[in-house]
Design a protein around this motif. Structure first.
Motif, short mmCIF file in Angstrom:
data_model
loop_
_atom_site.label_atom_id
_atom_site.label_comp_id
_atom_site.label_asym_id
_atom_site.label_seq_id
_atom_site.Cartn_x
_atom_site.Cartn_y
_atom_site.Cartn_z
N PHE A 282 0.83 -1.20 0.00
CA PHE A 282 0.00 0.00 0.00
C PHE A 282 0.86 1.24 0.00
N SER A 283 0.31 2.29 -0.59
CA SER A 283 1.13 3.50 -0.69
C SER A 283 1.16 4.27 0.62
N ALA A 284 0.22 4.01 1.52
CA ALA A 284 0.19 4.84 2.71
C ALA A 284 -0.10 4.08 4.00
N PRO A 285 0.68 3.06 4.31
CA PRO A 285 0.41 2.31 5.55
C PRO A 285 0.68 3.16 6.79
N GLN A 286 1.42 4.24 6.63
CA GLN A 286 1.72 5.09 7.78
C GLN A 286 0.52 5.93 8.20
N LEU A 287 -0.48 5.96 7.34
CA LEU A 287 -1.67 6.76 7.67
C LEU A 287 -2.74 5.92 8.37
N PHE A 288 -2.49 4.64 8.48
CA PHE A 288 -3.48 3.78 9.12
C PHE A 288 -3.57 4.05 10.60
N ASN A 289 -4.58 3.46 11.21
CA ASN A 289 -4.79 3.64 12.63
C ASN A 289 -4.85 2.28 13.31
N PRO A 290 -3.80 1.83 13.92
CA PRO A 290 -2.48 2.49 14.02
C PRO A 290 -1.68 2.30 12.74
N ALA A 291 -0.63 3.10 12.62
CA ALA A 291 0.25 2.97 11.46
C ALA A 291 0.73 1.53 11.37
N LEU A 292 0.70 0.99 10.16
CA LEU A 292 0.90 -0.44 10.02
C LEU A 292 2.34 -0.84 9.73
N THR A 293 2.86 -1.75 10.53
CA THR A 293 4.17 -2.33 10.25
C THR A 293 4.03 -3.24 9.04
N THR A 294 4.85 -3.03 8.03
CA THR A 294 4.68 -3.80 6.79
C THR A 294 5.96 -4.49 6.33
N LEU A 295 5.74 -5.54 5.58
CA LEU A 295 6.81 -6.18 4.82
C LEU A 295 6.57 -5.77 3.37
N LYS A 296 7.45 -4.95 2.86
CA LYS A 296 7.22 -4.39 1.54
C LYS A 296 8.10 -5.06 0.50
N GLN A 297 7.47 -5.52 -0.56
CA GLN A 297 8.21 -6.18 -1.63
C GLN A 297 8.66 -5.14 -2.67
N PRO A 298 9.78 -5.39 -3.30
CA PRO A 298 10.25 -4.49 -4.34
C PRO A 298 9.51 -4.77 -5.64
N PRO B 271 -10.30 15.68 12.63
CA PRO B 271 -10.79 16.92 12.02
C PRO B 271 -10.74 18.12 12.97
N GLY B 272 -10.20 17.94 14.19
CA GLY B 272 -10.24 19.02 15.18
C GLY B 272 -9.76 20.36 14.66
N ASP B 273 -8.51 20.40 14.15
CA ASP B 273 -7.99 21.65 13.61
C ASP B 273 -8.47 21.87 12.18
N ILE B 274 -8.29 20.86 11.41
CA ILE B 274 -8.70 20.94 10.00
C ILE B 274 -9.42 19.65 9.62
N ALA B 275 -10.60 19.81 9.07
CA ALA B 275 -11.32 18.64 8.55
C ALA B 275 -10.78 18.33 7.16
N LEU B 276 -10.81 17.06 6.79
CA LEU B 276 -10.24 16.69 5.50
C LEU B 276 -11.15 15.71 4.77
N THR B 277 -11.40 16.01 3.54
CA THR B 277 -12.06 15.02 2.69
C THR B 277 -11.57 15.22 1.26
N GLY B 278 -11.74 14.21 0.46
CA GLY B 278 -11.25 14.36 -0.90
C GLY B 278 -11.56 13.17 -1.77
N PHE B 279 -11.26 13.32 -3.02
CA PHE B 279 -11.43 12.24 -3.96
C PHE B 279 -10.46 11.13 -3.61
N SER B 280 -10.96 9.90 -3.56
CA SER B 280 -10.07 8.79 -3.28
C SER B 280 -10.74 7.47 -3.61
N ASN B 281 -10.02 6.62 -4.29
CA ASN B 281 -10.50 5.26 -4.56
C ASN B 281 -9.67 4.22 -3.83
N PHE B 282 -9.01 4.61 -2.75
CA PHE B 282 -8.26 3.65 -1.97
C PHE B 282 -9.17 2.54 -1.49
#
Lengths: 343, 343
Positions: A282-298, B271-282
């Motif tokens: 995934f392009s953004a595992p650091q944005l998960f809740n909690p941020a996800l520890t990953t094994l990333k393949q090349p 969203p406390g300081d800034i709320a965020l939404t946007g286009f996304s197909n994740f």
DNA sequence: TTTATTTGTGCAAACGTGTGCACACATTAC
DNA sequence: GTAATGTGTGCACACGTTTGCACAAATAAA
């Protein structure tokens, strides 16, 4: 407005088509003067050889067939990016087909690709595939095959894989060092190569740290996570055990996501109750809740390497004596989902 | 082991190739008896017409060229899935090329695809593209084009888009109703169609709720978020304003992700300081921290519809008088990143 | 001068299909 | 008996390119 052909050039310059053809590829014995004339004219009128005609003669199409399970999968999408990169720069185009983890579709895709006379094949086997006879036939009838990611050792050819065993080994060791003692492993179908390798690394780590290898902690998803019920079943079975796991190591993008979602749905704290890590591109595992520890393949690299090897096979015609098995490193990215400060 | 040809069948049955050819497509006047014989033999020996030869005659290749900015992008990967689905079931294959948001690469890809004599084109314009003359030429020389997602009104043809204006309108209204008053909009390059439409929806919502439209709240990323510096610059400029925004509406997958990551890096509460939404197909916005409110496009559907329309153009040969503009609905998925309980 | 060699070019066939035309044969009409 | 019509099949060429072979012209060797 029609495309200019070799015949047009021949007529215009009062030459034969054969002379023009040879002049264009500077082959055989054509005088400097004629070559110059032909090339100038060709350039001026923007001549492009007709690929279908060339293909008909040579029985090649300058195309590569790709068989994988699904395009919209972070890992495979990146692989495709790598494949397209190398293919395009060598003037090949790629024809992509999806097996959706079905043996039957894989068979059908292969047939279609051979029909389209692709010059070579890049294949990642479906979860259902046990018999690889169809690929052996393709190869022995002259269409080289390179396997990537999910490979087979039943066919002698180049393969490109990630260092799966080392990946799960390091992931498991990391979990152990974070204080986990009851580590479960949810993986793909038992017959695919990646499952075996990943399982091996997991077991090796457990043994090295003198932890028991428990059958009930090892779960298989026969469709690699594509069917979420399978993942749900696996997670459920883990959660009803007397001794529930304190960590889960997942073996594919889809399984990781599904598992993560299910733990959250059940309000299980990650990593408090159960630590979680797994294979993911995934392009953004650091944005998960909690941020996800990953094994990333090349993935991008894998696509590039596999395509490079295939092009070698295509252009050398003769199959080489010894085939290569390229193993690419996996990166462990440690994030919150496995850091148990409360232990 | 060689593939069986029409000539083989002709020899075996003591017929001419023309008779065999006609018998196979049940055309012209061939006796029932001969047809039967030929078809039986063909089936028995698994005859498959050589596509290169057929292509050479008909100057078609049963292939569709696709030009988009990048395969590893959740939205486009899903679109490709839809394209492949329809194309494959109509016996076409797809040739995918990536423009990586570069006008020059787009031009080059087009040239390559035409060279490969694709029967039609599916195109989503690059961010850099302003001049679409090259596509007009392609169309007027007989290769039909269908645009999807990022379209142009400078060329008369079918287009398939999401209901972008309505999407941003609803997103903005949702933010306003959540209590946001200073809503910023980070979008792609100003020249692409989706940017204009999305901007329009955003402005319409602001006006309807009597909120001011502020130039300094509207930021453009000329490469659609592919270059993270551009997004960083946009976010920075918003954060140094006297009146910083209390919400951001982002206009593409990449921008959304980058923006999210930057806000988190700066420890800005969402969203406390800034709320965020946007286009996304994740595939998993619900797993984010906080779970992300998204505007989701019907990507798979878009791929299917665009391919269907293109196949119509290809098989009808003559361009129809009036072209269609299909508009597909966008779904607003409300999650935590825009829910301001503390207001 | 004749014979060999080199150099550059063209003819014609081939790849596998598709198709306009002609032709052979059968049937019907006058 | 001749002419018109209908039916089924094959010939030959076309699509654009490549390539083995032949051949003409020029040059070198005998």
């Amino acid at each position: 407005m029609k495309a200019v052909t070799i015949t047009d050039i021949a007529k215009a310059l009062n030459l034969s088509t054969s002379t023009v053809s040879r002049a264009l590829k500077s082959s055989y014995k054509i005088s400097e003067e004629t070559q110059q004339k032909v090339k100038e004219y060709a350039a001026k009128y923007n001549y492009r050889p007709n690929l279908l005609a060339q293909g008909l003669k040579s029985m090649g199409s300058r195309s590569i067939g790709v068989i994988l399970c699904a395009i919209p999968n972070s890992f495979f999408a990146e692989v495709l990016n790598g494949i397209e990169f190398i293919a395009a720069s060598n003037n090949y185009h790629i024809i992509i087909t999806q097996s959706h983890e079905s043996y039957e579709k894989e068979l059908n895709n292969l047939e279609q690709l051979l029909w389209k006379s692709v010059d070579g094949l890049l294949v990642s086997l479906s979860c259902e595939t046990c018999d690889v006879e169809h690929f052996r036939n393709a190869q022995s009838e002259g269409t080289p095959v390179v396997f990537f990611d999910r490979v087979t050792n039943l066919i002698d050819t180049h393969t490109v894989v990630a260092d799966n065993a080392k990946g799960t080994y390091e992931g498991t060791v990391h979990l152990i060092k974070s204080g986990c003692k009851r580590i479960a492993h949810i993986t793909s179908a038992p017959n695919v190569s990646i499952s075996k390798e990943r399982l091996a690394g997991y077991i090796q780590a457990l043994k090295e740290f003198h932890l028991p290898v428990r059958e009930e902690y090892i779960k298989y998803c026969n469709h690699g996570g594509m069917i979420s019920d399978e993942v749900e079943k696996a997670v459920n079975e883990l959660l009803v055990l007397d001794e529930t796991p304190d960590a889960i190591l997942t073996a594919s993008d889809r399984i990781t996501i599904e598992c993560f979602a299910m733990l959250k749905k059940r309000n299980i704290k990650i990593p408090g109750d159960i630590a979680l890590t797994g294979f993911s591109n995934f392009s953004a595992p650091q944005l998960f809740n909690p941020a996800l520890t990953t094994l990333k393949q090349p993935a991008f690299e894998m696509g590039k390497v596999a395509t490079g090897l295939l092009l070698q096979l295509i252009e050398n015609k003769r199959l080489p004596k010894d085939f290569e098995k390229r193993v690419l490193p996996i990166e462990l990215h440690i994030r919150e989902s496995t850091v148990r400060s409360q232990m």
